[in-house]
Each structure stands twice: as structure tokens, then as C-alpha cells.
Design a protein around this motif. Structure first.
Motif, PDB file in Angstrom:
ATOM      1  N   LEU A  78       0.804  -1.223   0.000  1.00  0.00           N
ATOM      2  CA  LEU A  78       0.000   0.000   0.000  1.00  0.00           C
ATOM      3  C   LEU A  78       0.839   1.276   0.000  1.00  0.00           C
ATOM      4  N   GLY A  79       2.090   1.171   0.410  1.00  0.00           N
ATOM      5  CA  GLY A  79       2.940   2.349   0.510  1.00  0.00           C
ATOM      6  C   GLY A  79       2.770   3.042   1.848  1.00  0.00           C
ATOM      7  N   LEU A  80       3.052   4.329   1.869  1.00  0.00           N
ATOM      8  CA  LEU A  80       3.039   5.123   3.091  1.00  0.00           C
ATOM      9  C   LEU A  80       1.674   5.767   3.313  1.00  0.00           C
ATOM     10  N   PHE A  81       1.236   5.793   4.570  1.00  0.00           N
ATOM     11  CA  PHE A  81       0.018   6.512   4.933  1.00  0.00           C
ATOM     12  C   PHE A  81       0.326   7.415   6.102  1.00  0.00           C
ATOM     13  N   PRO A  82      -0.165   8.665   6.092  1.00  0.00           N
ATOM     14  CA  PRO A  82      -0.607   9.351   4.891  1.00  0.00           C
ATOM     15  C   PRO A  82       0.572   9.614   3.964  1.00  0.00           C
ATOM     16  N   LYS A  83       0.316  10.356   2.957  1.00  0.00           N
ATOM     17  CA  LYS A  83       1.330  10.602   1.922  1.00  0.00           C
ATOM     18  C   LYS A  83       2.601  11.213   2.506  1.00  0.00           C
ATOM     19  N   PRO A  84       3.689  11.143   1.752  1.00  0.00           N
ATOM     20  CA  PRO A  84       4.960  11.710   2.248  1.00  0.00           C
ATOM     21  C   PRO A  84       4.813  13.153   2.736  1.00  0.00           C
ATOM     22  N   HIS A  85       5.595  13.472   3.747  1.00  0.00           N
ATOM     23  CA  HIS A  85       5.645  14.805   4.358  1.00  0.00           C
ATOM     24  C   HIS A  85       4.332  15.185   5.036  1.00  0.00           C
ATOM     25  N   ALA A  86       3.574  14.174   5.451  1.00  0.00           N
ATOM     26  CA  ALA A  86       2.360  14.394   6.230  1.00  0.00           C
ATOM     27  C   ALA A  86       2.298  13.286   7.280  1.00  0.00           C
ATOM     28  N   ALA A  87       1.620  13.556   8.359  1.00  0.00           N
ATOM     29  CA  ALA A  87       1.430  12.564   9.411  1.00  0.00           C
ATOM     30  C   ALA A  87       0.079  12.822  10.053  1.00  0.00           C
ATOM     31  N   LEU A  88      -0.470  11.796  10.661  1.00  0.00           N
ATOM     32  CA  LEU A  88      -1.701  11.958  11.424  1.00  0.00           C
ATOM     33  C   LEU A  88      -1.349  12.392  12.834  1.00  0.00           C
ATOM     34  N   ASP A  89      -2.157  13.239  13.422  1.00  0.00           N
ATOM     35  CA  ASP A  89      -1.984  13.559  14.836  1.00  0.00           C
ATOM     36  C   ASP A  89      -2.379  12.323  15.639  1.00  0.00           C
ATOM     37  N   CYS A  90      -1.645  12.088  16.726  1.00  0.00           N
ATOM     38  CA  CYS A  90      -1.955  10.929  17.560  1.00  0.00           C
ATOM     39  C   CYS A  90      -1.614  11.219  19.014  1.00  0.00           C
ATOM     40  N   ASP A  91      -2.031  10.294  19.887  1.00  0.00           N
ATOM     41  CA  ASP A  91      -1.689  10.416  21.297  1.00  0.00           C
ATOM     42  C   ASP A  91      -0.416   9.606  21.564  1.00  0.00           C
ATOM     43  N   ASP A  92      -0.037   9.476  22.831  1.00  0.00           N
ATOM     44  CA  ASP A  92       1.193   8.758  23.175  1.00  0.00           C
ATOM     45  C   ASP A  92       1.163   7.280  22.814  1.00  0.00           C
ATOM     46  N   ASP A  93      -0.043   6.719  22.670  1.00  0.00           N
ATOM     47  CA  ASP A  93      -0.175   5.302  22.334  1.00  0.00           C
ATOM     48  C   ASP A  93      -0.319   5.065  20.835  1.00  0.00           C
ATOM     49  N   GLY A  94      -0.178   6.111  20.042  1.00  0.00           N
ATOM     50  CA  GLY A  94      -0.275   5.972  18.591  1.00  0.00           C
ATOM     51  C   GLY A  94      -1.707   5.896  18.086  1.00  0.00           C
ATOM     52  N   ARG A  95      -2.684   6.250  18.922  1.00  0.00           N
ATOM     53  CA  ARG A  95      -4.081   6.276  18.483  1.00  0.00           C
ATOM     54  C   ARG A  95      -4.355   7.606  17.797  1.00  0.00           C
ATOM     55  N   VAL A  96      -4.995   7.538  16.639  1.00  0.00           N
ATOM     56  CA  VAL A  96      -5.289   8.736  15.856  1.00  0.00           C
ATOM     57  C   VAL A  96      -6.149   9.693  16.667  1.00  0.00           C
ATOM     58  N   TRP A  97      -5.766  10.967  16.606  1.00  0.00           N
ATOM     59  CA  TRP A  97      -6.491  12.023  17.290  1.00  0.00           C
ATOM     60  C   TRP A  97      -7.042  12.957  16.226  1.00  0.00           C
ATOM     61  N   LEU A  98      -8.371  13.094  16.196  1.00  0.00           N
ATOM     62  CA  LEU A  98      -9.006  13.995  15.246  1.00  0.00           C
ATOM     63  C   LEU A  98      -9.384  15.278  15.969  1.00  0.00           C
ATOM     64  N   SER A  99      -9.034  16.390  15.390  1.00  0.00           N
ATOM     65  CA  SER A  99      -9.350  17.683  16.000  1.00  0.00           C
ATOM     66  C   SER A  99     -10.862  17.922  15.962  1.00  0.00           C
ATOM     67  N   VAL A 100     -11.314  18.844  16.780  1.00  0.00           N
ATOM     68  CA  VAL A 100     -12.727  19.215  16.802  1.00  0.00           C
ATOM     69  C   VAL A 100     -13.151  19.702  15.415  1.00  0.00           C
ATOM     70  N   ALA A 101     -12.309  20.489  14.764  1.00  0.00           N
ATOM     71  CA  ALA A 101     -12.637  21.006  13.426  1.00  0.00           C
ATOM     72  C   ALA A 101     -12.801  19.861  12.422  1.00  0.00           C
ATOM     73  N   THR A 102     -11.946  18.857  12.507  1.00  0.00           N
ATOM     74  CA  THR A 102     -12.046  17.713  11.593  1.00  0.00           C
ATOM     75  C   THR A 102     -13.332  16.946  11.842  1.00  0.00           C
ATOM     76  N   VAL A 103     -13.658  16.700  13.107  1.00  0.00           N
ATOM     77  CA  VAL A 103     -14.883  15.969  13.439  1.00  0.00           C
ATOM     78  C   VAL A 103     -16.113  16.755  12.990  1.00  0.00           C
ATOM     79  N   GLU A 104     -16.117  18.055  13.230  1.00  0.00           N
ATOM     80  CA  GLU A 104     -17.247  18.885  12.791  1.00  0.00           C
ATOM     81  C   GLU A 104     -17.411  18.834  11.275  1.00  0.00           C
TER      82      GLU A 104
END
Length: 177
Positions: free
Chosen positions: A111-137
Motif C-alpha cells: 500500500l505504501g506510506l500513509f498518509p502521503k509523504p511529508h504528512a502525518a496523522l496527529d496521535c496520542d502517546d499510544d499511537g491512536r489517531v487524534w481527530l481535532s474538533v474542526a475535523t470531526v465537525e
């Protein structure tokens, strides 16, 4: 006030034998160790967690490139171990007194890299994805408007599933006939 260091993690699901020497060198150079041991073993193991207690936040001064340390590490992982399945994340830290979320990238050879190069998902200390309030809205608004919202596509669900399957296959005893 400067940037503090934070912990980084590499969950290695699988690594082909021919990629192990370069990957081992990269992890050794960055100060990774096998959790909970205090050092890196001579041989990397599939379905293992490796940690670095002193991972830079923001730019990596030692690299002299002005790039972010997380981006440099992800690029190095891709270069030295393209056939390896992994989850790499850094924990929450502080830069100039402001809390900075952790960053997560996933890689699977098919599948390659997720997300695309030079991007990363925000996460907590355990590597669980953290979605901002703006993203959820935004997701809720899109869903209310009738748009199909695929949360797995946003959070790397397909990568997570394949990486987990490979890791489990390494720990499941196999019957030899």
C-alpha cells in the motif's frame, strides 16, 4: 524556551532479512531500543516494539536540513526498508511551552506510506489517531449533507488491518507437517 524531546515508537510488524542490517543501523543511530530492554538486540524481530526516549520535536538540528525529525525518520525508514510493514509514531511533547500532538505514519509494502509523504496523522502517546474538533465537525457536516464519509480512509484503517494481520501471523504458532 526551547523544544523538549519526546518518545518515539516503531512497531515492526515484518521485516525482510535483507533489509534488517540497514534498518538496524538506522535504529541504532537514532537511539532506539527494544521495549522494555535498555538496548537494541543484534537481530530485529517481527512483531516487536522499539522505542527512542530522546526523539526531537520539530526540526532535527543534528540533520542540518531544517526538516522535521519525524519526516526525516519516515523518509529514512522508507529508503532503507521499503519491504517492511510498520507503524511509527512519536508521543505528545512540548515546543516553546505549547503542547504538540504526536505524529503517526503507517507503511505496508503493498500500500505504501500513509498518509502521503511529508504528512502525518496527529496521535496520542499510544499511537491512536487524534481527530481535532474542526475535523470531526467537518466530517459530521459532510455526513449530514449526505456525503459518504469513510473514517477508515481518513485514519489508515486498511494499513492498520494489513499490518495487524502480518504481526499476528508472526506470533501464531504454525503446525509443521
Amino acid at each position: 524556551m526551547g523544544n523538549e524531546r519526546r518518545r518515539a515508537y516503531l512497531h515492526l510488524a515484518t521485516c525482510p532479512a535483507d533489509e534488517q542490517p540497514q534498518l538496524h543501523g538506522l535504529l541504532t543511530g537514532r537511539g532506539f531500543r527494544e521495549a522494555p530492554a535498555t538496548s537494541l538486540p543484534t537481530q530485529l524481530s517481527d512483531d516487536s516494539l522499539y522505542t527512542c526516549d530522546d526523539f526531537p520535536i520539530g526540526t532535527d538540528e543534528s540533520a542540518d536540513t531544517g526538516e522535521f525529525a519525524h519526516t526525516i525518520m519516515v523518509s529514512a525508514l522508507m529508503e532503507c526498508a521499503p519491504g517492511t510493514s510498520w507503524r511509527f509514531w512519536s508521543g505528545i511533547g512540548y515546543a516553546d511551552g505549547t503542547q504538540v500532538m504526536g505524529e503517526l505514519n503507517l507503511h505496508h509494502p503493498s500500500l505504501g506510506l500513509f498518509p502521503k509523504p511529508h504528512a502525518a496523522l496527529d496521535c496520542d502517546d499510544d499511537g491512536r489517531v487524534w481527530l481535532s474538533v474542526a475535523t470531526v465537525e467537518d466530517l459530521l457536516q459532510r455526513s449530514a449533507a449526505g456525503e459518504a464519509v469513510d473514517l477508515a480512509a481518513i485514519t489508515g484503517g486498511q494499513w492498520e488491518a494489513l499490518i495487524s494481520q502480518e504481526a499476528q501471523a508472526q506470533t501464531t504458532p504454525r503446525l509443521q507437517i
